[in-house]
Design a protein around this motif. Structure first.
Motif, PDB file in Angstrom:
ATOM      1  N   ASP A 154      40.908  37.479  48.808  1.00 36.58           N
ATOM      2  CA  ASP A 154      41.045  38.126  50.117  1.00 36.58           C
ATOM      3  C   ASP A 154      40.002  39.229  50.227  1.00 36.58           C
ATOM      4  O   ASP A 154      39.847  40.018  49.302  1.00 36.58           O
ATOM      5  CB  ASP A 154      42.439  38.750  50.258  1.00 36.58           C
ATOM      6  N   LEU A 155      39.309  39.251  51.346  1.00 36.11           N
ATOM      7  CA  LEU A 155      38.348  40.329  51.595  1.00 36.11           C
ATOM      8  C   LEU A 155      38.715  40.966  52.929  1.00 36.11           C
ATOM      9  O   LEU A 155      39.111  40.271  53.861  1.00 36.11           O
ATOM     10  CB  LEU A 155      36.918  39.807  51.714  1.00 36.11           C
ATOM     11  N   ALA A 171      30.079  47.156  51.747  1.00 38.16           N
ATOM     12  CA  ALA A 171      30.989  46.637  50.726  1.00 38.16           C
ATOM     13  C   ALA A 171      30.187  46.124  49.546  1.00 38.16           C
ATOM     14  O   ALA A 171      29.154  45.487  49.731  1.00 38.16           O
ATOM     15  CB  ALA A 171      31.818  45.506  51.299  1.00 38.16           C
ATOM     16  N   VAL A 172      30.642  46.436  48.345  1.00 34.08           N
ATOM     17  CA  VAL A 172      29.975  45.928  47.149  1.00 34.08           C
ATOM     18  C   VAL A 172      30.951  45.052  46.379  1.00 34.08           C
ATOM     19  O   VAL A 172      32.104  45.420  46.179  1.00 34.08           O
ATOM     20  CB  VAL A 172      29.475  47.081  46.260  1.00 34.08           C
ATOM     21  N   LEU A 173      30.457  43.844  46.018  1.00 26.99           N
ATOM     22  CA  LEU A 173      31.230  42.955  45.153  1.00 26.99           C
ATOM     23  C   LEU A 173      30.638  43.079  43.759  1.00 26.99           C
ATOM     24  O   LEU A 173      29.465  42.779  43.556  1.00 26.99           O
ATOM     25  CB  LEU A 173      31.120  41.496  45.615  1.00 26.99           C
ATOM     26  N   VAL A 174      31.437  43.559  42.813  1.00 26.54           N
ATOM     27  CA  VAL A 174      30.904  43.777  41.474  1.00 26.54           C
ATOM     28  C   VAL A 174      31.765  43.027  40.466  1.00 26.54           C
ATOM     29  O   VAL A 174      32.963  42.839  40.675  1.00 26.54           O
ATOM     30  CB  VAL A 174      30.826  45.292  41.146  1.00 26.54           C
ATOM     31  N   GLY A 175      31.113  42.572  39.409  1.00 29.15           N
ATOM     32  CA  GLY A 175      31.860  41.859  38.366  1.00 29.15           C
ATOM     33  C   GLY A 175      30.876  41.289  37.368  1.00 29.15           C
ATOM     34  O   GLY A 175      29.664  41.282  37.617  1.00 29.15           O
ATOM     35  N   PRO A 176      31.374  40.819  36.246  1.00 32.78           N
ATOM     36  CA  PRO A 176      30.479  40.273  35.227  1.00 32.78           C
ATOM     37  C   PRO A 176      29.931  38.907  35.646  1.00 32.78           C
ATOM     38  O   PRO A 176      30.403  38.334  36.635  1.00 32.78           O
ATOM     39  CB  PRO A 176      31.385  40.141  34.003  1.00 32.78           C
ATOM     40  N   GLY A 204      37.349  34.831  39.171  1.00 33.99           N
ATOM     41  CA  GLY A 204      37.536  34.238  40.497  1.00 33.99           C
ATOM     42  C   GLY A 204      38.583  34.940  41.341  1.00 33.99           C
ATOM     43  O   GLY A 204      39.033  34.403  42.355  1.00 33.99           O
ATOM     44  N   GLU A 205      38.974  36.148  40.937  1.00 36.02           N
ATOM     45  CA  GLU A 205      39.970  36.893  41.719  1.00 36.02           C
ATOM     46  C   GLU A 205      39.502  38.326  41.920  1.00 36.02           C
ATOM     47  O   GLU A 205      38.769  38.864  41.093  1.00 36.02           O
ATOM     48  CB  GLU A 205      41.310  36.916  40.979  1.00 36.02           C
ATOM     49  N   VAL A 206      39.967  38.936  43.023  1.00 38.30           N
ATOM     50  CA  VAL A 206      39.691  40.352  43.220  1.00 38.30           C
ATOM     51  C   VAL A 206      40.663  41.127  42.343  1.00 38.30           C
ATOM     52  O   VAL A 206      41.875  41.033  42.514  1.00 38.30           O
ATOM     53  CB  VAL A 206      39.860  40.752  44.699  1.00 38.30           C
ATOM     54  N   GLN A 207      40.131  41.884  41.395  1.00 38.20           N
ATOM     55  CA  GLN A 207      40.985  42.650  40.496  1.00 38.20           C
ATOM     56  C   GLN A 207      41.441  43.951  41.144  1.00 38.20           C
ATOM     57  O   GLN A 207      42.523  44.441  40.885  1.00 38.20           O
ATOM     58  CB  GLN A 207      40.244  42.958  39.185  1.00 38.20           C
ATOM     59  N   GLN A 208      40.548  44.521  41.971  1.00 35.12           N
ATOM     60  CA  GLN A 208      40.899  45.767  42.656  1.00 35.12           C
ATOM     61  C   GLN A 208      39.963  45.990  43.829  1.00 35.12           C
ATOM     62  O   GLN A 208      38.788  45.650  43.775  1.00 35.12           O
ATOM     63  CB  GLN A 208      40.804  46.957  41.675  1.00 35.12           C
ATOM     64  N   ARG A 209      40.535  46.554  44.903  1.00 36.28           N
ATOM     65  CA  ARG A 209      39.731  46.896  46.073  1.00 36.28           C
ATOM     66  C   ARG A 209      39.977  48.357  46.377  1.00 36.28           C
ATOM     67  O   ARG A 209      41.108  48.828  46.275  1.00 36.28           O
ATOM     68  CB  ARG A 209      40.183  46.073  47.278  1.00 36.28           C
ATOM     69  N   PRO A 266      42.101  52.906  37.718  1.00 41.71           N
ATOM     70  CA  PRO A 266      41.873  51.458  37.595  1.00 41.71           C
ATOM     71  C   PRO A 266      43.194  50.692  37.564  1.00 41.71           C
ATOM     72  O   PRO A 266      44.154  51.153  36.940  1.00 41.71           O
ATOM     73  CB  PRO A 266      41.122  51.323  36.267  1.00 41.71           C
ATOM     74  N   ALA A 267      43.209  49.545  38.224  1.00 41.11           N
ATOM     75  CA  ALA A 267      44.459  48.804  38.380  1.00 41.11           C
ATOM     76  C   ALA A 267      44.849  48.071  37.112  1.00 41.11           C
ATOM     77  O   ALA A 267      46.019  47.750  36.924  1.00 41.11           O
ATOM     78  CB  ALA A 267      44.324  47.819  39.532  1.00 41.11           C
ATOM     79  N   ASN A 268      43.879  47.753  36.289  1.00 47.96           N
ATOM     80  CA  ASN A 268      44.210  47.020  35.060  1.00 47.96           C
ATOM     81  C   ASN A 268      43.149  47.274  33.981  1.00 47.96           C
ATOM     82  O   ASN A 268      42.147  47.962  34.238  1.00 47.96           O
ATOM     83  CB  ASN A 268      44.360  45.514  35.347  1.00 47.96           C
TER      84      ASN A 268
END
Lengths: 362, 287
Positions: free
Chosen positions: A23-24, A32-37, A210-215, A225-227
């Motif tokens: 969900d965005l 908006a920045v999408l960040v992740g490994p 493949g999931e949003v961990q936190q917004r 941090p959420a997790n």
């Protein structure tokens, strides 16, 4: 300018699920920045927004327009590619004009817009050159210019700085933010670089698996941090994480997560002795204490001097002997050398559930 | 000492190059000498210099005419030269036109039978042209296309397509897909992106493939000799071969013909080399 809404986006390539229900929600005009490994699905998500890939399930809305099945050219977007993707057989001017020509813009408007953007990006003197005659930084500017000149409703950036050297990267990063503030166009920016993520974003999405961990706002995500994944991924050096057990020696005594004192137990939900948790401490949340007054003791192994700060790598000393590797960041005025034992005080402790890895803060 | 070593190295390098040039040029000079000498046979001769210089063989080849049954005279050699040029250009154009979309599809799209299709194209390359001469003869006869340029073009184009597809597929695969995607985001349809971005970037590869298809058709002998028996329909390789009969070998005419035959190819090379700009695609995307 538009807002961007994506609901339950799923993308599969054959048997592989790259996005598993994302969900965005990006407000109009925000960056908006999408960040992740690597492999977290952030570039795929951007390509879905661009229309370069088809969604397996879910919907994408720009404003109140459903664009899920529209072709890229029908979405009113512009994209800056990691590789810049300049048309090698066209001059810089022709590159900038390309999108306008396809939209049958009249010659006078086209020239005016190209000149305006070239001036804005300081590439006016390069207009008649071919891309191969440009430096990396200049190509990057042309790629930005090609996006800006079209005046789209949405900018998409796919790791646009990753091919630049560090000094130039920092400079262009600031310029991108300035341009955004000047143009006010909604932007979605993909990066794996947390400095870019923290400094550019109005709203940050941390992705993994493949999931949003936190917004949220970058600073909120950094602080809360959420997790465990988000805690470890954002922040440099990374947060120290220790799997421990909660305990207190008698009902009126302080709580401890392993050897870490839990400062405000009321802030944590459902604490019980014996519960297995992960205790997280940011290296910046450790301060030097006088001997005997610290919460932790660190046997120093390596000291890195970074101008105003020292990054101290060592091993945590526990009652049972040497413990896990730990990192602390201290002001450079402290004299710390290899072999020292430092008494460190905790300023902030994060607790995560050992099984779900989610934060225990309410 | 260093300077002397450099000098020796330069002399050695030049000597090798000069030797290589002589080695390549000698047979050509020999043909030129033969074309401008009065001798009709192959006489062993070390230096490629005409013994009695003359333009007669050249005049005889180029000036060949034919009297038609209605009494009119046609310039036979001109017609045969035209046959060769028209057939070769048409072959290259038809072959490339079919090969470009095919190669692009193989390079960019996933479809059922993609791998098998490429293997099939490869398999067609394993058969020598002569193996298909008889069936082609029968097909052209049925279509009443024997002794026509159209018939020859159809045969040549169909054999030139597989190789052209191979060549162009690699060229298209080498073009970063980002370029097409950038064009599509910029407002182009997939077809527009192909025409405005992919084709211009692939121009050098297309030029080389065009040249190759042209040359193959221009030099082809076996099919032409099989499918043509009217001298008005001959292409130049067949014409040249006719100078070397079983009882009467006119090497002077053969040599003169060989020189004239080479001229259109040299002209085409000169024209096409402009398009073979190395590294045209450079600089578009960061490597």
């Amino acid at each position: 300018m538009v807002s961007v809404q994506a609901k339950q986006l799923i993308k599969r390539f054959g048997e592989t699920t790259v996005l598993a229900g994302v969900d965005l929600d990006i407000p109009d005009g925000e960056f908006a920045v999408l960040v992740g490994p690597s492999g977290c699905g952030k570039s795929t998500l951007l390509r879905l927004l661009a229309g370069l890939e088809r969604v397996s399930a879910g919907t994408i809305q720009f404003g109140d327009r459903d664009v899920t099945t529209l072709e890229p050219r029908e979405r009113d977007i512009a994209m800056v590619f990691q590789s810049y993707a300049l048309y090698p057989h066209m001059s810089v001017r022709k590159n900038l004009e390309f999108g306008l020509r396809l939209r049958k813009t009249d010659a006078a408007t086209m020239t005016a817009r190209v000149e305006e953007v070239a001036k804005m990006l300081d590439i006016s003197h390069l207009l008649e050159r071919l891309p191969r005659a440009l430096s990396g930084g200049q190509r990057q500017r042309v790629a930005m210019g090609r996006a800006i000149v079209r005046r789209p409703a949405l900018f998409l950036f796919d790791e646009p700085l990753s091919n630049l050297d560090p000094a130039l990267r920092a400079q262009v990063r600031v310029e991108i933010r300035k341009l955004h503030d000047q143009l006010g166009v909604t932007s979605v920016y993909v990066t794996h670089d947390q400095v870019e993520a923290m400094t550019l974003a109005d709203v940050l999405f941390v992705l993994d698996g493949g999931e949003v961990q936190q917004r949220g706002r970058p600073i909120d995500i950094y602080r809360e941090p959420a997790n465990c994944f988000v805690a470890k991924f954002l922040g440099s050096p990374a947060m120290n994480l220790s799997p421990v057990e909660l305990r207190r020696e008698s009902p009126d005594q302080r709580w401890f997560a392993g050897q870490f004192p839990v400062a405000t137990p009321t802030a944590f939900a459902g604490l019980e002795t014996g519960r297995r948790v992960v205790a997280g401490v940011r290296p910046h949340d450790l301060v030097l204490a006088s001997e005997g007054a610290g919460d932790l003791e660190l046997d120093v192994e390596v000291v890195e001097t970074l101008g105003p700060e020292l990054t101290v790598h060592g091993t945590l000393r526990t009652q049972a002997g040497p413990g896990q590797a730990y990192v602390a960041v201290l002001p450079a005025e402290h004299r710390v050398t290899r072999g020292d034992t430092l008494a460190l005080k905790l300023e902030h402790l994060h607790l995560f559930d050992a099984d779900t890895k989610r934060t225990l803060r309410c | 000492m260093t300077r002397r070593a450099d000098l020796l190295e330069a002399i050695a390098a030049h000597a090798v190059v000069i030797l290589a040039v002589c080695f390549s040029l000698y047979p050509i000079l020999w043909v030129v000498s033969l074309a401008f000498s009065g001798s009709t046979s192959l006489e062993p001769q070390v230096l490629p210099i005409p013994i009695e210089p003359t333009l007669e063989p050249m005049r005889e080849v180029v000036g060949a005419t034919r009297i038609e049954p209605d009494g009119s005279e046609i310039w036979l050699f001109g017609r045969q030269l035209l046959n060769s040029v028209v057939v070769s250009i048409a072959t290259a154009v038809v072959g490339i036109s079919v090969a470009i979309p095919t190669a692009y599809a193989f390079a960019r799209f996933e479809f059922v039978g993609r791998r098998e299709g490429m293997r099939l194209l490869l398999a067609t390359q394993m058969f020598p042209a002569v193996a298909s001469a008889v069936p082609l003869f029968m097909i052209l006869e049925a279509l009443e296309l024997l002794n026509t340029r159209t018939g020859l073009v159809l045969c040549y184009a169909s054999t030139s397509v597989p190789f052209a597809v191979f060549q162009l597929r690699s060229a298209f695969e080498a073009i970063p897909i980002d370029l097409e995607e950038a064009a599509m985001v910029d407002g182009a349809t997939r077809f527009e992106a192909f025409v405005r971005v992919v084709l211009p970037v692939a121009r050098p590869a297309i030029a080389v493939t065009f040249l190759f298809a042209f040359m193959t058709a221009y030099n082809e002998f076996i099919l032409a000799a099989t499918l043509l028996d009217d001298e008005r329909a001959f292409t130049l390789p067949v014409v040249l071969q006719r100078f070397i009969g079983e009882y009467d070998a006119r090497w002077d005419l053969f040599a003169a013909g060989a020189i004239v035959v080479s001229l259109p190819v040299m002209l085409l090379f000169y024209q096409v080399q402009r398009h073979m700009v190395a590294g045209l695609g450079a600089g578009g995307v960061k490597g």
